[in-house]
Design a protein around this motif. Structure first.
Motif, PDB file in Angstrom:
ATOM      1  N   ASN A   1      -3.474  -3.257   3.510  1.00  0.00           N
ATOM      2  CA  ASN A   1      -4.833  -2.720   3.582  1.00  0.00           C
ATOM      3  C   ASN A   1      -5.795  -3.807   3.112  1.00  0.00           C
ATOM      4  OD1 ASN A   1      -7.244  -1.427   2.008  1.00  0.00           O
ATOM      5  ND2 ASN A   1      -6.545   0.222   3.349  1.00  0.00           N
ATOM      6  N   GLN A   2      -6.789  -4.098   3.936  1.00  0.00           N
ATOM      7  CA  GLN A   2      -7.685  -5.219   3.672  1.00  0.00           C
ATOM      8  C   GLN A   2      -8.518  -5.038   2.400  1.00  0.00           C
ATOM      9  OE1 GLN A   2      -9.709  -6.202   7.257  1.00  0.00           O
ATOM     10  NE2 GLN A   2     -10.129  -8.298   6.622  1.00  0.00           N
ATOM     11  N   ILE A   3      -8.996  -3.799   2.193  1.00  0.00           N
ATOM     12  CA  ILE A   3      -9.831  -3.548   1.000  1.00  0.00           C
ATOM     13  C   ILE A   3      -8.979  -3.687  -0.258  1.00  0.00           C
ATOM     14  CG2 ILE A   3     -11.250  -1.842  -0.217  1.00  0.00           C
ATOM     15  CD1 ILE A   3     -12.064  -0.793   2.615  1.00  0.00           C
ATOM     16  N   TYR A   4      -7.757  -3.149  -0.205  1.00  0.00           N
ATOM     17  CA  TYR A   4      -6.817  -3.275  -1.330  1.00  0.00           C
ATOM     18  C   TYR A   4      -6.586  -4.754  -1.649  1.00  0.00           C
ATOM     19  CZ  TYR A   4      -2.305  -2.583  -3.843  1.00  0.00           C
ATOM     20  OH  TYR A   4      -1.279  -2.590  -4.759  1.00  0.00           O
ATOM     21  N   GLU A   5      -6.381  -5.549  -0.609  1.00  0.00           N
ATOM     22  CA  GLU A   5      -6.133  -6.992  -0.778  1.00  0.00           C
ATOM     23  C   GLU A   5      -7.352  -7.694  -1.406  1.00  0.00           C
ATOM     24  OE1 GLU A   5      -3.909 -10.523   1.719  1.00  0.00           O
ATOM     25  OE2 GLU A   5      -4.078  -8.531   2.576  1.00  0.00           O
TER      26      GLU A   5
ATOM     27  N   GLY B   1      -9.000   2.280  -0.511  1.00  0.00           N
ATOM     28  CA  GLY B   1      -8.234   1.022  -0.475  1.00  0.00           C
ATOM     29  C   GLY B   1      -8.292   0.401  -1.860  1.00  0.00           C
TER      30      GLY B   1
ATOM     31  N   TYR C   1       0.841  -1.201   0.000  1.00  0.00           N
ATOM     32  CA  TYR C   1       0.000   0.000   0.000  1.00  0.00           C
ATOM     33  C   TYR C   1       0.878   1.253   0.000  1.00  0.00           C
ATOM     34  CZ  TYR C   1      -3.884   3.068   1.379  1.00  0.00           C
ATOM     35  OH  TYR C   1      -4.839   4.064   1.417  1.00  0.00           O
TER      36      TYR C   1
ATOM     37  N   LYS D   1      -6.062   1.952  -4.635  1.00  0.00           N
ATOM     38  CA  LYS D   1      -4.687   1.499  -4.875  1.00  0.00           C
ATOM     39  C   LYS D   1      -4.665   0.462  -5.997  1.00  0.00           C
ATOM     40  CE  LYS D   1      -1.986   3.513  -1.833  1.00  0.00           C
ATOM     41  NZ  LYS D   1      -0.776   4.254  -2.117  1.00  0.00           N
ATOM     42  N   SER D   2      -5.623  -0.444  -5.958  1.00  0.00           N
ATOM     43  CA  SER D   2      -5.715  -1.482  -6.974  1.00  0.00           C
ATOM     44  C   SER D   2      -5.912  -0.839  -8.353  1.00  0.00           C
ATOM     45  CB  SER D   2      -6.886  -2.419  -6.643  1.00  0.00           C
ATOM     46  OG  SER D   2      -6.844  -3.560  -7.445  1.00  0.00           O
TER      47      SER D   2
END
Length: 415
Positions: A318-322, A345, A287, A348-349
């Protein structure tokens, strides 16, 4: 061969590169000798830009709020406050009328220890210090871009508000500092999210004061009536190299000039760029590390390759990014999803996906290979192996190196 160490976590990763392939080493140009931080801050407060001095603005009855950065920022608040208090005291300000507010934006609450560490033991004991609360915001207007101006009531109740912070590149607000202490610093969740949705607009990139995100922040600060800021510029060792005070736009732009002089580097785009974040904590997770990737995109030709050197000891970060990485099978998926569903989040993706469509992305890290692939990178065991992959395809490839990717912003030379 030229041997170059690149920061990786708390250690280094060695790179041997043939001299014929090395285009340039992109480095910031930091001043070698400077005045002390306290002196620079005092001088800035004595000579505010487009404003009266604070000692002329306050009196013994003024209710004063000082907005300071939270624990996620490198701003040396403990060094900024003593000269600021000196200036306020010379105007008659009294401790019981001063409140320090930590600008959390949408970040987590801080522990008491963290708050104490930021302002220093002595100030924490004698001055009321509180944290921003998104649930206690009042609406005072709306920006022309539709962002509600909803400010923490403790800030609205003050006679004099001083915004403090650091000025550095920011990957969608252009720069940090200035109006940012108000929005997102002490604003409501709705205000922050509405403002941040503009991050996918074309001009919302590092190093641009005309980023729509920053322009919106400044409009919100103007509606609120922010009159005075005190901002500092740091070098790569976190030492203060400049300070500006006064009008929240004019003083900020003066600080921006210093940042640009130090960290903007004109480059001819090369076939590839190898970028290190500068080690821990800038490469603590993917992140954070992707900010360096973002800067590096300016130094490489379309269709070229970027090798990101980032340990990522704490994983994706970051959980949402993951989740987005796992759910979006292609870069197109992530970009399309972000257009219809703004999720902090997930941005980032989408940002990495945008880069993956233009460049071949390699990652040298400690992340498991499957997590690297779902994040749109090709995993590599070492920076040497990644360079070999590029040179095997194009033995004459010209390569830029960026040892301080988090702080350096390459700027494409105009033909």
């Amino acid at each position: 061969m030229k041997q170059i160490p690149l920061a990786f976590g708390n250690g280094t990763s060695e790179l041997d590169i043939p001299e014929k392939n090395l285009s340039s080493i992109i480095m910031p140009s930091e001043p070698e000798k400077r005045e002390s931080g306290a002196f620079l801050i005092k001088k800035a407060l004595e000579n505010p830009i487009k404003s009266r001095r604070l000692s002329e603005i306050v009196n013994q009855n003024s209710r004063i709020v000082i907005i300071v950065s939270d624990i996620t920022r490198p701003t040396p608040t403990e060094q900024i406050l003593p000269p600021l208090f000196e200036e306020l005291y010379s105007g008659g300000a009294r401790d019981e009328n001063i409140t320090i507010i930590f600008a959390l934006g949408l970040h987590r609450q801080q522990t008491e220890e963290e708050s104490k560490k930021l302002v220093g033991e002595e100030i924490y004991k004698k001055i009321r210090c509180i944290q921003h609360d998104t649930g206690r915001c009042r609406r005072i207007g709306v920006t022309s871009r539709g962002t509600p101006v909803e400010i923490f009531e403790e800030v609205l109740n003050a006679d004099v508000v001083v915004g403090t912070g650091g000025i550095e590149f920011h990957y969608y607000a252009g720069y940090s500092g200035g109006a940012k202490s108000v929005l997102p610093g002490v604003s409501s969740e709705e205000a922050v999210l509405t403002n941040h949705k503009m991050m996918i607009e074309e001009k919302a990139v590092s190093g641009r004061v005309d980023s729509p995100v920053r322009q919106d922040m400044e409009e919100a600060a103007k509606i609120f009536g922010l009159k005075f800021i005190l901002n500092v510029v740091l070098d790569s060792k976190k030492g203060i190299v400049a300070a500006v005070a006064g009008d929240f736009v004019e003083a900020h732009r003066k600080g921006v000039e210093t940042v640009d002089t130090m960290y903007k580097v004109p480059v001819e785009p090369a076939d590839a760029v190898i970028v290190s974040c500068g080690g821990y904590p800038k490469d603590i997770n993917l992140y954070q590390a992707s900010k360096s990737l973002d800067n590096a995109t300016q130094a490489v030709k379309d269709g070229g390759s970027i090798i990101l050197v980032a340990e990522c000891a704490e994983g994706i970060g970051n959980q949402i990014y993951e989740c987005w990485n796992m759910e979006c099978k292609t870069p197109e998926d992530a970009i399309e999803r972000f257009k219809h569903c703004f999720e902090f989040g997930g941005h980032k993706s989408a940002i990495v996906a945008k880069a993956a469509k233009k460049f071949k992305l390699y990652l040298v890290s400690k992340l498991p290979e499957d997590k690297v692939r779902t994040a749109f990178f090709t995993p590599m065991a070492s920076v040497q192996e990644a360079l070999s992959a590029i040179l095997s395809e194009n033995p004459d490839a010209k390569v830029h190196l960026m040892p301080h990717g988090g702080q350096t912003l390459p700027v494409r030379k105009e033909n």
